[in-house]
Write a protein that holds these residues in place. Structure first.
Motif, mmCIF file in Angstrom:
data_model
loop_
_atom_site.group_PDB
_atom_site.id
_atom_site.type_symbol
_atom_site.label_atom_id
_atom_site.label_comp_id
_atom_site.label_asym_id
_atom_site.label_seq_id
_atom_site.Cartn_x
_atom_site.Cartn_y
_atom_site.Cartn_z
ATOM 1 N N THR A 25 0.997 -1.092 -0.002
ATOM 2 C CA THR A 25 0.096 -0.042 -0.017
ATOM 3 C C THR A 25 0.783 1.320 0.043
ATOM 4 O O THR A 25 0.415 2.241 -0.621
ATOM 5 C CB THR A 25 -0.944 -0.012 1.408
ATOM 6 O OG1 THR A 25 -0.223 0.023 2.489
ATOM 7 C CG2 THR A 25 -1.951 -1.055 1.119
ATOM 8 N N SER A 26 2.089 1.084 0.520
ATOM 9 C CA SER A 26 3.036 2.306 0.702
ATOM 10 C C SER A 26 3.369 2.759 -0.751
ATOM 11 O O SER A 26 3.597 3.861 -1.054
ATOM 12 C CB SER A 26 4.141 2.027 1.735
ATOM 13 O OG SER A 26 4.842 1.013 1.159
ATOM 14 N N GLU A 27 3.737 1.516 -1.648
ATOM 15 C CA GLU A 27 4.199 1.905 -3.136
ATOM 16 C C GLU A 27 3.104 2.531 -3.597
ATOM 17 O O GLU A 27 3.228 3.633 -4.457
ATOM 18 C CB GLU A 27 4.369 0.814 -3.689
ATOM 19 C CG GLU A 27 5.674 0.048 -3.066
ATOM 20 C CD GLU A 27 6.324 -1.320 -3.568
ATOM 21 O OE1 GLU A 27 7.202 -1.549 -3.763
ATOM 22 O OE2 GLU A 27 5.174 -2.177 -3.907
ATOM 23 N N ILE A 28 1.894 1.963 -3.459
ATOM 24 C CA ILE A 28 0.636 2.667 -4.306
ATOM 25 C C ILE A 28 0.307 4.096 -3.844
ATOM 26 O O ILE A 28 0.077 5.102 -4.743
ATOM 27 C CB ILE A 28 -0.673 1.615 -4.022
ATOM 28 C CG1 ILE A 28 -0.556 0.665 -4.744
ATOM 29 C CG2 ILE A 28 -1.699 2.328 -4.603
ATOM 30 C CD1 ILE A 28 -1.339 -0.628 -4.305
ATOM 31 N N LEU A 54 -3.595 1.769 -10.663
ATOM 32 C CA LEU A 54 -4.933 1.352 -10.231
ATOM 33 C C LEU A 54 -5.095 -0.183 -10.440
ATOM 34 O O LEU A 54 -5.848 -0.784 -9.621
ATOM 35 C CB LEU A 54 -5.979 1.921 -11.326
ATOM 36 C CG LEU A 54 -7.385 1.708 -11.175
ATOM 37 C CD1 LEU A 54 -8.036 1.914 -10.111
ATOM 38 C CD2 LEU A 54 -8.032 2.141 -12.488
ATOM 39 N N GLU A 55 -4.239 -0.704 -11.282
ATOM 40 C CA GLU A 55 -4.316 -2.178 -11.486
ATOM 41 C C GLU A 55 -3.826 -2.826 -10.319
ATOM 42 O O GLU A 55 -4.167 -3.952 -9.647
ATOM 43 C CB GLU A 55 -3.629 -2.734 -12.714
ATOM 44 C CG GLU A 55 -4.539 -2.173 -14.073
ATOM 45 C CD GLU A 55 -3.519 -2.550 -15.317
ATOM 46 O OE1 GLU A 55 -2.478 -3.015 -15.106
ATOM 47 O OE2 GLU A 55 -4.001 -2.196 -16.203
ATOM 48 N N ASN A 56 -2.626 -2.288 -9.695
ATOM 49 C CA ASN A 56 -1.931 -2.587 -8.596
ATOM 50 C C ASN A 56 -2.879 -2.654 -7.200
ATOM 51 O O ASN A 56 -2.950 -3.645 -6.456
ATOM 52 C CB ASN A 56 -0.554 -2.080 -8.316
ATOM 53 C CG ASN A 56 0.496 -2.499 -9.140
ATOM 54 O OD1 ASN A 56 0.251 -3.360 -9.850
ATOM 55 N ND2 ASN A 56 1.384 -1.526 -9.734
ATOM 56 N N LYS A 63 -8.734 -0.269 -1.392
ATOM 57 C CA LYS A 63 -9.852 0.514 -1.851
ATOM 58 C C LYS A 63 -9.400 2.023 -2.002
ATOM 59 O O LYS A 63 -9.814 2.757 -2.852
ATOM 60 C CB LYS A 63 -11.121 0.354 -1.213
ATOM 61 C CG LYS A 63 -11.713 -1.090 -1.071
ATOM 62 C CD LYS A 63 -12.244 -1.311 -2.556
ATOM 63 C CE LYS A 63 -12.662 -2.476 -2.751
ATOM 64 N NZ LYS A 63 -13.157 -2.967 -3.852
ATOM 65 N N ARG A 64 -8.775 2.464 -0.684
ATOM 66 C CA ARG A 64 -8.380 4.074 -0.785
ATOM 67 C C ARG A 64 -7.328 4.150 -1.980
ATOM 68 O O ARG A 64 -7.489 5.312 -2.877
ATOM 69 C CB ARG A 64 -7.872 4.149 0.677
ATOM 70 C CG ARG A 64 -7.226 5.585 0.764
ATOM 71 C CD ARG A 64 -6.565 5.878 1.920
ATOM 72 N NE ARG A 64 -6.471 7.376 2.259
ATOM 73 C CZ ARG A 64 -5.093 8.077 1.946
ATOM 74 N NH1 ARG A 64 -4.213 7.302 1.175
ATOM 75 N NH2 ARG A 64 -5.067 9.123 1.973
ATOM 76 N N GLY A 65 -6.526 3.441 -2.239
ATOM 77 C CA GLY A 65 -5.517 3.623 -3.402
ATOM 78 C C GLY A 65 -6.166 3.506 -4.652
ATOM 79 O O GLY A 65 -5.869 4.274 -5.494
ATOM 80 N N ALA A 69 -6.335 6.498 -7.344
ATOM 81 C CA ALA A 69 -5.922 6.499 -8.674
ATOM 82 C C ALA A 69 -6.961 6.944 -9.614
ATOM 83 O O ALA A 69 -6.559 7.579 -10.828
ATOM 84 C CB ALA A 69 -5.384 5.079 -8.795
ATOM 85 N N LEU A 70 -8.064 6.497 -9.465
ATOM 86 C CA LEU A 70 -9.228 6.886 -10.348
ATOM 87 C C LEU A 70 -9.561 8.133 -10.353
ATOM 88 O O LEU A 70 -9.752 8.710 -11.599
ATOM 89 C CB LEU A 70 -10.580 5.986 -9.698
ATOM 90 C CG LEU A 70 -10.761 4.515 -10.082
ATOM 91 C CD1 LEU A 70 -12.017 4.084 -9.471
ATOM 92 C CD2 LEU A 70 -10.897 4.360 -11.714
ATOM 93 N N SER A 71 -9.463 8.718 -9.207
ATOM 94 C CA SER A 71 -9.550 10.354 -9.547
ATOM 95 C C SER A 71 -8.237 11.317 -10.280
ATOM 96 O O SER A 71 -8.586 11.947 -10.845
ATOM 97 C CB SER A 71 -9.646 10.875 -8.096
ATOM 98 O OG SER A 71 -8.512 11.006 -7.307
ATOM 99 N N LYS A 72 -7.142 10.726 -10.112
ATOM 100 C CA LYS A 72 -6.031 11.157 -10.828
ATOM 101 C C LYS A 72 -6.380 10.822 -12.261
ATOM 102 O O LYS A 72 -6.005 11.555 -13.370
ATOM 103 C CB LYS A 72 -4.628 10.373 -10.452
ATOM 104 C CG LYS A 72 -4.181 10.818 -8.730
ATOM 105 C CD LYS A 72 -3.963 12.199 -8.836
ATOM 106 C CE LYS A 72 -3.300 12.241 -7.213
ATOM 107 N NZ LYS A 72 -2.422 13.334 -7.068
ATOM 108 N N LEU A 73 -6.711 9.540 -12.600
ATOM 109 C CA LEU A 73 -7.014 9.267 -14.017
ATOM 110 C C LEU A 73 -8.084 10.084 -14.594
ATOM 111 O O LEU A 73 -8.144 10.673 -15.705
ATOM 112 C CB LEU A 73 -7.485 7.646 -14.263
ATOM 113 C CG LEU A 73 -6.413 6.940 -14.077
ATOM 114 C CD1 LEU A 73 -6.791 5.460 -14.017
ATOM 115 C CD2 LEU A 73 -5.214 6.650 -15.142
#
Length: 82
Positions: A25-28, A54-56, A63-65, A69-73
């Motif tokens: 999770t820290s990498e994400i 997002l895939e990772n 879910k938080r990650g 990621a979806l908002s950034k996309l």
């Protein structure tokens, strides 16, 4: 002797693969926390980076990650005019 050496090499390869294949999770979170300036500096590259992120996040059910990621996309797609 040769058989033992091959076994050791095989164990090292398996260990290395298992160690580096894990996503945390820290990498994400570290990718998701990139600044806006870095995100928009190269839109296409950022699109690829956040899609992979997002895939990772989905692979580990983070879910938080996934949401970040979806908002950034969404922002990237907006800026690209998609």
């Amino acid at each position: 002797m040769i058989l033992q050496t091959k076994k050791i090499i095989l164990l090292i390869i398996i260990f290395a693969f298992c160690t580096f294949a894990q996503i945390s999770t820290s990498e994400i979170d570290s990718i998701n926390s990139l600044s806006f300036d870095k995100m928009v500096a190269n839109l296409r590259q950022s699109l690829n980076t956040y899609t992979l992120n997002l895939e990772n996040a989905r692979k580990i059910n983070y879910k938080r990650g996934e949401g970040i990621a979806l908002s950034k996309l969404a922002i990237l797609h907006y800026l690209l005019g998609d």
